[in-house]
Design a protein around this motif. Structure first.
Motif, PDB file in Angstrom:
ATOM      1  N   LEU A  44      73.306   7.019  85.614  1.00 51.85           N
ATOM      2  CA  LEU A  44      74.500   7.842  85.471  1.00 51.85           C
ATOM      3  C   LEU A  44      74.681   8.331  84.037  1.00 51.85           C
ATOM      4  CD1 LEU A  44      77.232   8.922  86.636  1.00 51.85           C
ATOM      5  CD2 LEU A  44      78.223   6.743  85.924  1.00 51.85           C
ATOM      6  N   ALA A  45      74.460   7.441  83.065  1.00 54.00           N
ATOM      7  CA  ALA A  45      74.646   7.819  81.667  1.00 54.00           C
ATOM      8  C   ALA A  45      73.654   8.899  81.263  1.00 54.00           C
ATOM      9  CB  ALA A  45      74.481   6.588  80.773  1.00 54.00           C
ATOM     10  N   MET A  46      72.402   8.729  81.661  1.00 56.51           N
ATOM     11  CA  MET A  46      71.397   9.715  81.297  1.00 56.51           C
ATOM     12  C   MET A  46      71.685  11.060  81.952  1.00 56.51           C
ATOM     13  SD  MET A  46      67.230   9.486  81.467  1.00 56.51           S
ATOM     14  CE  MET A  46      67.187   8.247  80.181  1.00 56.51           C
ATOM     15  N   GLN A  47      72.111  11.034  83.203  1.00 55.59           N
ATOM     16  CA  GLN A  47      72.406  12.268  83.922  1.00 55.59           C
ATOM     17  C   GLN A  47      73.588  13.000  83.274  1.00 55.59           C
ATOM     18  OE1 GLN A  47      72.908  11.677  88.124  1.00 55.59           O
ATOM     19  NE2 GLN A  47      72.746  13.842  88.598  1.00 55.59           N
ATOM     20  N   ASP A  48      74.596  12.246  82.870  1.00 51.89           N
ATOM     21  CA  ASP A  48      75.765  12.848  82.233  1.00 51.89           C
ATOM     22  C   ASP A  48      75.397  13.470  80.884  1.00 51.89           C
ATOM     23  OD1 ASP A  48      78.711  13.251  82.014  1.00 51.89           O
ATOM     24  OD2 ASP A  48      78.494  11.864  80.340  1.00 51.89           O
ATOM     25  N   ARG A  49      74.551  12.775  80.125  1.00 50.00           N
ATOM     26  CA  ARG A  49      74.153  13.261  78.807  1.00 50.00           C
ATOM     27  C   ARG A  49      73.186  14.442  78.905  1.00 50.00           C
ATOM     28  NH1 ARG A  49      73.203   7.224  76.230  1.00 50.00           N
ATOM     29  NH2 ARG A  49      75.362   6.820  75.646  1.00 50.00           N
ATOM     30  N   LEU A  50      72.502  14.553  80.034  1.00 50.98           N
ATOM     31  CA  LEU A  50      71.521  15.619  80.223  1.00 50.98           C
ATOM     32  C   LEU A  50      72.178  16.997  80.384  1.00 50.98           C
ATOM     33  CD1 LEU A  50      68.626  16.632  80.780  1.00 50.98           C
ATOM     34  CD2 LEU A  50      68.914  15.875  83.152  1.00 50.98           C
ATOM     35  N   GLU A 104      66.615  10.468  74.184  1.00 55.69           N
ATOM     36  CA  GLU A 104      66.600  10.615  75.638  1.00 55.69           C
ATOM     37  C   GLU A 104      67.706  11.570  76.063  1.00 55.69           C
ATOM     38  OE1 GLU A 104      65.247   6.152  77.084  1.00 55.69           O
ATOM     39  OE2 GLU A 104      67.333   6.495  76.543  1.00 55.69           O
ATOM     40  N   SER A 105      67.378  12.434  76.984  1.00 56.67           N
ATOM     41  CA  SER A 105      68.356  13.127  77.804  1.00 56.67           C
ATOM     42  C   SER A 105      69.191  14.199  77.103  1.00 56.67           C
ATOM     43  CB  SER A 105      69.279  12.091  78.467  1.00 56.67           C
ATOM     44  OG  SER A 105      70.114  12.691  79.420  1.00 56.67           O
ATOM     45  N   ARG A 106      69.699  13.958  75.920  1.00 57.09           N
ATOM     46  CA  ARG A 106      70.746  14.804  75.336  1.00 57.09           C
ATOM     47  C   ARG A 106      70.184  16.011  74.599  1.00 57.09           C
ATOM     48  NH1 ARG A 106      75.015  11.409  71.981  1.00 57.09           N
ATOM     49  NH2 ARG A 106      75.492  13.569  71.442  1.00 57.09           N
ATOM     50  N   PRO A 107      70.229  17.197  75.190  1.00 59.19           N
ATOM     51  CA  PRO A 107      69.772  18.397  74.489  1.00 59.19           C
ATOM     52  C   PRO A 107      70.602  18.724  73.251  1.00 59.19           C
ATOM     53  CG  PRO A 107      69.893  18.782  76.860  1.00 59.19           C
ATOM     54  CD  PRO A 107      70.569  17.470  76.599  1.00 59.19           C
ATOM     55  N   ASP A 108      71.871  18.293  73.207  1.00 63.14           N
ATOM     56  CA  ASP A 108      72.690  18.589  72.035  1.00 63.14           C
ATOM     57  C   ASP A 108      72.163  17.904  70.772  1.00 63.14           C
ATOM     58  OD1 ASP A 108      73.522  16.448  73.704  1.00 63.14           O
ATOM     59  OD2 ASP A 108      75.394  16.247  72.615  1.00 63.14           O
ATOM     60  N   VAL A 109      71.387  16.823  70.950  1.00 65.53           N
ATOM     61  CA  VAL A 109      70.755  16.174  69.802  1.00 65.53           C
ATOM     62  C   VAL A 109      69.792  17.143  69.117  1.00 65.53           C
ATOM     63  CG1 VAL A 109      69.127  14.347  69.120  1.00 65.53           C
ATOM     64  CG2 VAL A 109      71.027  13.822  70.661  1.00 65.53           C
ATOM     65  N   THR A 110      69.148  17.997  69.910  1.00 68.28           N
ATOM     66  CA  THR A 110      68.194  18.971  69.375  1.00 68.28           C
ATOM     67  C   THR A 110      68.878  19.954  68.439  1.00 68.28           C
ATOM     68  OG1 THR A 110      67.124  18.791  71.549  1.00 68.28           O
ATOM     69  CG2 THR A 110      66.267  20.465  70.066  1.00 68.28           C
ATOM     70  N   SER A 132      64.548  16.274  79.700  1.00 68.13           N
ATOM     71  CA  SER A 132      65.271  17.397  79.079  1.00 68.13           C
ATOM     72  C   SER A 132      64.323  18.375  78.385  1.00 68.13           C
ATOM     73  CB  SER A 132      66.299  16.870  78.079  1.00 68.13           C
ATOM     74  OG  SER A 132      65.700  16.007  77.139  1.00 68.13           O
ATOM     75  N   VAL A 133      63.069  18.392  78.791  1.00 69.60           N
ATOM     76  CA  VAL A 133      62.057  19.166  78.061  1.00 69.60           C
ATOM     77  C   VAL A 133      62.346  20.661  78.061  1.00 69.60           C
ATOM     78  CG1 VAL A 133      60.497  19.341  80.067  1.00 69.60           C
ATOM     79  CG2 VAL A 133      59.583  19.523  77.728  1.00 69.60           C
TER      80      VAL A 133
END
Length: 398
Positions: A44-50, A104-110, A132-133
């Motif tokens: 759930l956490a990864m999906q939300d952050r994705l 992991e997961s969070r495109p906003d980190v990019t 999130s590639v």
């Protein structure tokens, strides 16, 4: 990179990136939809952050705007000394060199983490997760456009589209110089990086945050604090997982019943120790190891504590060293709690959801460190620096 960029060059790139992110909202979201459709996990956490939506893009733009306006963190004088022989000695902040961000997961980190590391004068290596590639590559493409528009080589921001095995090999035997690694993700990712890295790692550790409701707590304030900390964003590392309630809290049963009812309205699964599992809707804890778990989801543990020393001891035993809060009207007890609890951020009558670089005045964050070196808690622009000694002489020898 051998040649550093001036602050005006770095800011110009950030300003170009602001425009590009704003202009390419639809393409970012389209790429993100591909990632969401391809995601088959049940985390759930990864999906939300994705997920990336307009609100998250607004957050990316806001972070870049604030970042572009901040002072240059490089070359700030920290110490000066005039030697008896006449040498002038200065210690100033300096960039690390090359920073690898594994996440992991969070495109906003990019956008946000890369922006902080770039403004700090570092070359950036980004290693995002396979989930999130598409989103990450779309955003990195925008970074390259921003760099090119300002006549800066795209080598300053590089994306490593590696699988797990190749990532491990790169960590153990890098094909280029790496000065610092920042992992952003769950405990498995952090352990993987620490086990294989051949250079310093800033650990952004687990949350497992506690709230202690002292016997002199304002019960309404305590209820609001817990509900906000648990339900505002269940997948956040600063969310609440554990609640300790002082056994001497006046009208404790009414408070517990109100807490249970409200948590259930948010569909939170409630586990309790032997003193609180007697309440309806509270499941008995099966193993004490649950006190050590970070949930990142719709689950919470509530327990009873004898007094403040016991609450402090329990938090220091089980928490991830991230955030903890006390709810009390007693200033002296609050001070004792805050000075004794071994966490990066401690709160008195406020939500742990504020453990965030932007919320704490840093203008965004690279990570939230649970290490005590080199920086603890949210790592902002001014923290992503090392230091360097500058000595000016006119022929002095020793």
């Amino acid at each position: 990179m051998n040649i550093s960029l001036s602050i005006s060059q770095r800011n110009s790139v950030l300003e170009s990136m602001i425009t590009l992110v704003n202009q390419n909202r639809d393409s970012i979201i389209r790429a993100n939809i591909k990632d969401i459709q391809n995601y088959s996990g049940d985390d759930l956490a990864m999906q939300d952050r994705l997920k990336v939506n307009q609100d998250k893009i607004e957050g990316m733009i806001a972070a870049l705007m604030q970042l572009s306006k901040q002072e240059d963190p490089i070359g700030v004088e920290r110490f000066r000394f005039i030697h008896e022989n006449g040498m002038e000695v200065f210690n100033k902040t300096a960039s690390f060199g090359t920073v690898l961000i594994i996440y992991e997961s969070r495109p906003d980190v990019t956008v946000e983490a890369a922006g902080i590391a770039f403004k700090s004068g570092n070359k950036i290596l980004l290693k995002g997760g396979k989930e999130s590639v598409n989103s990450n590559l779309e955003i990195v493409n925008l970074w390259h456009q921003a760099l090119s528009q300002n006549n800066v080589t795209t080598e300053w921001i590089e994306y490593l589209d590696y699988n797990r095995q190749r990532t491990q090999e790169f960590l153990e035997k890098p094909t280029q110089k790496i000065d610092l690694i920042v992992p952003r993700g769950g405990e498995k990712l952090i352990h993987f990086v620490k086990n294989h890295a051949s250079c310093p790692v800033i650990v952004s550790g687990r949350g497992n945050n506690f709230v202690y409701v002292h016997e002199e707590a304002d019960r309404g304030l305590a209820l609001d604090n817990i509900i906000n900390g648990k339900t505002n964003k269940v997948s956040a590392c600063n969310a609440i997982d554990k609640v300790l309630i002082d056994k001497n809290l006046p009208n404790k049963e009414d408070f517990v019943n109100n807490l249970i009812t409200t948590l259930k309205n948010y569909k939170i699964e409630i586990l309790g120790d032997s003193s609180l599992s007697k309440y309806e809707e509270v499941k008995q804890i099966e193993k004490d190891t649950v006190w050590n778990e970070e949930f990142l989801g719709y689950k919470i543990v509530i327990g009873e504590t004898e007094d403040t020393p016991e609450a402090i001891s329990k938090i220091n035993t089980y928490s991830g060293g991230h955030s903890a809060a006390i709810i009390t009207r007693n200033q002296s007890v609050a001070q004792t709690f805050m000075s004794s609890v071994d966490c990066a951020a401690v709160y008195h009558n406020a939500s742990t959801r504020f453990t965030d670089g932007f919320q704490l005045g840093l203008g965004g964050e690279l990570a939230i460190s649970t290490d005590k070196l080199h920086q603890r808690g949210p790592i902002g622009l001014q923290h992503l620096v090392t230091n360097k000694w500058y000595i000016h002489g006119d022929g002095q020898i020793r």
